[in-house]
Motif scaffolding. Structure first.
Motif, PDB file in Angstrom:
ATOM      1  N   PHE A 180      66.261  13.912  90.002  1.00  0.00           N
ATOM      2  CA  PHE A 180      65.583  14.825  90.915  1.00  0.00           C
ATOM      3  C   PHE A 180      65.178  14.107  92.208  1.00  0.00           C
ATOM      4  N   THR A 181      66.149  13.362  92.749  1.00  0.00           N
ATOM      5  CA  THR A 181      65.882  12.522  93.916  1.00  0.00           C
ATOM      6  C   THR A 181      65.448  13.335  95.131  1.00  0.00           C
ATOM      7  N   LEU A 182      66.138  14.424  95.421  1.00  0.00           N
ATOM      8  CA  LEU A 182      65.809  15.240  96.588  1.00  0.00           C
ATOM      9  C   LEU A 182      64.382  15.770  96.513  1.00  0.00           C
ATOM     10  N   LEU A 183      64.015  16.314  95.359  1.00  0.00           N
ATOM     11  CA  LEU A 183      62.680  16.861  95.181  1.00  0.00           C
ATOM     12  C   LEU A 183      61.629  15.765  95.250  1.00  0.00           C
ATOM     13  N   GLY A 184      61.920  14.637  94.595  1.00  0.00           N
ATOM     14  CA  GLY A 184      60.968  13.527  94.583  1.00  0.00           C
ATOM     15  C   GLY A 184      60.709  12.989  95.972  1.00  0.00           C
ATOM     16  N   ARG A 261      78.977  21.608  81.591  1.00  0.00           N
ATOM     17  CA  ARG A 261      78.774  22.917  82.199  1.00  0.00           C
ATOM     18  C   ARG A 261      77.285  23.277  82.230  1.00  0.00           C
ATOM     19  N   VAL A 262      76.568  22.914  81.169  1.00  0.00           N
ATOM     20  CA  VAL A 262      75.138  23.233  81.083  1.00  0.00           C
ATOM     21  C   VAL A 262      74.359  22.473  82.157  1.00  0.00           C
ATOM     22  N   PHE A 263      74.611  21.161  82.250  1.00  0.00           N
ATOM     23  CA  PHE A 263      73.906  20.353  83.248  1.00  0.00           C
ATOM     24  C   PHE A 263      74.268  20.796  84.665  1.00  0.00           C
ATOM     25  N   SER A 264      75.531  21.137  84.881  1.00  0.00           N
ATOM     26  CA  SER A 264      75.964  21.569  86.214  1.00  0.00           C
ATOM     27  C   SER A 264      75.281  22.877  86.603  1.00  0.00           C
ATOM     28  N   THR A 265      75.155  23.805  85.657  1.00  0.00           N
ATOM     29  CA  THR A 265      74.476  25.073  85.929  1.00  0.00           C
ATOM     30  C   THR A 265      73.002  24.830  86.275  1.00  0.00           C
ATOM     31  N   GLY A 266      72.370  23.934  85.529  1.00  0.00           N
ATOM     32  CA  GLY A 266      70.977  23.597  85.802  1.00  0.00           C
ATOM     33  C   GLY A 266      70.813  22.980  87.183  1.00  0.00           C
ATOM     34  N   LYS A 267      71.759  22.116  87.570  1.00  0.00           N
ATOM     35  CA  LYS A 267      71.660  21.466  88.874  1.00  0.00           C
ATOM     36  C   LYS A 267      71.888  22.460  90.005  1.00  0.00           C
ATOM     37  N   ILE A 268      72.751  23.439  89.772  1.00  0.00           N
ATOM     38  CA  ILE A 268      72.986  24.474  90.786  1.00  0.00           C
ATOM     39  C   ILE A 268      71.695  25.235  91.077  1.00  0.00           C
ATOM     40  N   TRP A 269      70.966  25.621  90.024  1.00  0.00           N
ATOM     41  CA  TRP A 269      69.695  26.319  90.217  1.00  0.00           C
ATOM     42  C   TRP A 269      68.655  25.417  90.879  1.00  0.00           C
ATOM     43  N   TYR A 270      68.666  24.148  90.515  1.00  0.00           N
ATOM     44  CA  TYR A 270      67.773  23.166  91.142  1.00  0.00           C
ATOM     45  C   TYR A 270      68.045  23.089  92.645  1.00  0.00           C
ATOM     46  N   TYR A 271      69.323  23.044  93.020  1.00  0.00           N
ATOM     47  CA  TYR A 271      69.699  23.003  94.429  1.00  0.00           C
ATOM     48  C   TYR A 271      69.283  24.274  95.159  1.00  0.00           C
ATOM     49  N   LYS A 272      69.445  25.430  94.513  1.00  0.00           N
ATOM     50  CA  LYS A 272      69.087  26.694  95.150  1.00  0.00           C
ATOM     51  C   LYS A 272      67.589  26.791  95.406  1.00  0.00           C
ATOM     52  N   ILE A 273      66.797  26.373  94.440  1.00  0.00           N
ATOM     53  CA  ILE A 273      65.339  26.390  94.607  1.00  0.00           C
ATOM     54  C   ILE A 273      64.926  25.419  95.704  1.00  0.00           C
TER      55      ILE A 273
END
Length: 513
Positions: A180-184, A261-273
């Motif tokens: 979570f580098t961007l958020l951190g 696929r699961v981790f990629s989907t989670g990261k996509i939502w992380y990026y959108k938020i």
């Protein structure tokens, strides 16, 4: 002259005999408004802030507690700052322009933007004090200015520049957030920005790195600063989102995530938020400058603004004087030692070249790759050490040379010798190194994406400005590339654009000198 430019205030209230900074009482804005014939928008006026130093008034209970405290620190620390300035003329400066640049001593393209902007302000606005907020606590003001002179050949007036040294820069280090580098880093920038604004609140808070955006809310809404931004690249972009959606590994998309696929989907939502929060923070900037067409497209979409493209400055004047003849079999790479620059690709490319052409290893046909770049911190130092180890592993040690934190003269020396310049970063926001290649008359091989593709490595006078296999055509490319760089990316073009944008803020007080 300065006295004529100051607004005239009528004051009927008596001044108290002790200074505000020694009082335990805070400021009541409403009482001061009633006591003085001031405009409604007085919180943005420097002279209002200066006048507060002579008063000791109770706090209005209706005021927001955080804003009251911020106002107190703004006035108190501003007085201390003005008292610390050696120049009597600058103590009466009408405006403080704060540059938020935590790595000002790094020596990269972003730093050239910073120092050229400050030099431009100093040359044109004698009433402006430039203040740089930096986390480079291991060096002094004199050492920083000397490096600016050595690295960029820019000489700044020490009397109209000051530095506020920040102790919490580790909060924005990428090594602090392995996940979570961007958020951190964005949350960390809020901490760092608060430290900066608390130590000294400027009239204009100008972010010249991407670390600004998260702290722009505090700057404008709590400390009352006007906010400007020079954006080198969007912290989040649709290209990054597409990379995750396509599950392509990269320096910012780990193999573990790309394969799941699961981790990629989670990261996509992380990026959108994160993109939503980034958009919200960026909306507080009044003046938005970007360094390329590619960056403008993303920032305008994310922030909902109409940003202005101001190409980063390059010393095209001196580089254009370098001779085109007598070039050596040298490939030069100019880039900071950051992961996204992809120096590993350059080493692997050289390894492949030497495998296909063993005669290029030594002798008269020897080819040498020279990596010229700055190392900002321990993480970069470790990265350089790994690159040196990779050279041993690929058996190319004798054909690779490292120039770490080289001076401007050393850079120019290599640009005068090299025949080819290489650039390997995917979606480089601009690519000042590519401009330097072209201005120096070097045949450029650049990544076909981002700024190089859209702004730099484009045709000039109907002819190519980059890679060619024909020696005859190469000379034409060198000449066209040099002309293109001088017309669009010179320091004068940058300076004119900066002055035009800031004229609306302090244009009426332009220096006559």
């Amino acid at each position: 002259m300065l006295d004529d430019l100051r607004p005239k205030y009528r004051c009927d209230a008596p001044a108290l005999t002790f200074p505000l900074c020694y009082s335990d009482k805070l400021i009541n804005i409403n009482q001061l408004k009633a006591a003085k014939n001031l405009s409604k928008d007085i919180t943005k006026d420097y002279h209002f802030m200066k006048t507060l130093l002579n008063y000791n008034v109770e706090v209005n209970e209706d005021d927001d507690a955080i804003k009251r405290k911020a106002s107190f620190y703004a006035v108190k620390n501003r007085k201390e700052f003005l008292d610390s300035i050696g120049s009597d003329a600058m103590k009466n400066s009408l405006l403080i322009l704060g540059f938020f640049h935590p790595y000002c001593n790094a020596g990269g393209g972003g730093e050239r933007v910073l120092w050229t902007a400050i030099h431009t302000i100093q040359e044109n606005y004698s009433h402006v004090m430039c203040v740089v907020y930096t986390g480079d606590t291991d060096v002094s003001k004199e050492e920083i200015l000397e490096k600016v002179k050595t690295r960029f050949s820019i000489e700044l007036n020490p009397d109209s520049i000051a530095f506020v040294f920040l102790n919490n820069r580790n909060w924005v280090e990428d090594s602090r957030y392995p996940r979570f580098t961007l958020l951190g880093q964005s949350l960390g920038s809020i901490v760092l920005g608060f430290e900066a604004l608390k130590k000294l609140t400027p009239d204009i808070y100008f972010g010249t790195t991407n670390i600004l955006s998260a702290s722009s809310f505090r700057a404008k809404k709590i400390f009352g600063c006007r906010v400007a931004a020079y954006v080198h690249y969007p912290t989040i972009s649709s290209d990054m989102l597409n990379k995750v959606q396509e599950r392509r590994p990269g320096f910012n998309n780990d193999n573990l995530i790309a394969q799941s696929r699961v981790f990629s989907t989670g990261k996509i939502w992380y990026y959108k938020i994160f993109a939503y929060l980034y958009s919200l923070a960026g909306s507080f900037a009044e003046i938005v400058m970007v360094n390329s067409t590619w960056t403008k497209g993303h920032i305008d979409q994310l922030w909902g603004v109409n940003s202005t493209i101001v190409y980063p400055p390059c010393d095209t004047t001196s580089l254009s004087k370098l001779p085109l003849d007598g070039r050596q079999r040298v490939i030069v790479s100019v880039a900071q030692f950051r992961p996204e620059k992809d120096h590993l690709l350059q080493l692997h490319s050289l390894h492949r070249l030497l495998l296909n052409h063993p005669n290029f290893r030594e002798g008269r046909e020897k080819v040498e790759l020279v990596l010229v770049g700055s190392s900002r911190n321990e993480s970069d130092d470790i990265r350089v050490a790994k690159l040196r180890e990779k050279c041993k592993e690929l058996d190319i040690v004798d054909n690779v040379k490292f120039e770490i934190n080289a001076s401007f003269q050393v850079l120019v020396d290599w640009l005068s010798k090299a025949k080819v310049g290489i650039h390997t970063m995917w979606n480089e926001h601009f690519g000042i190194g590519v401009v330097e290649y072209m201005a120096a008359g070097i045949i450029t091989v650049a990544h076909n994406s981002g700024g190089p593709k859209m702004d730099i490595v484009i045709s000039h006078n109907g002819q190519r400005t980059a890679f060619s296999l024909s020696d005859a055509e190469s000379r034409n490319i060198q000449i066209n590339a040099r002309e293109h760089a001088a017309i669009h990316f010179s320091e004068h073009v940058f300076q004119d654009a900066i002055l035009k944008l800031f004229e609306s803020i302090f244009g009426l007080n332009k220096s006559n000198s």
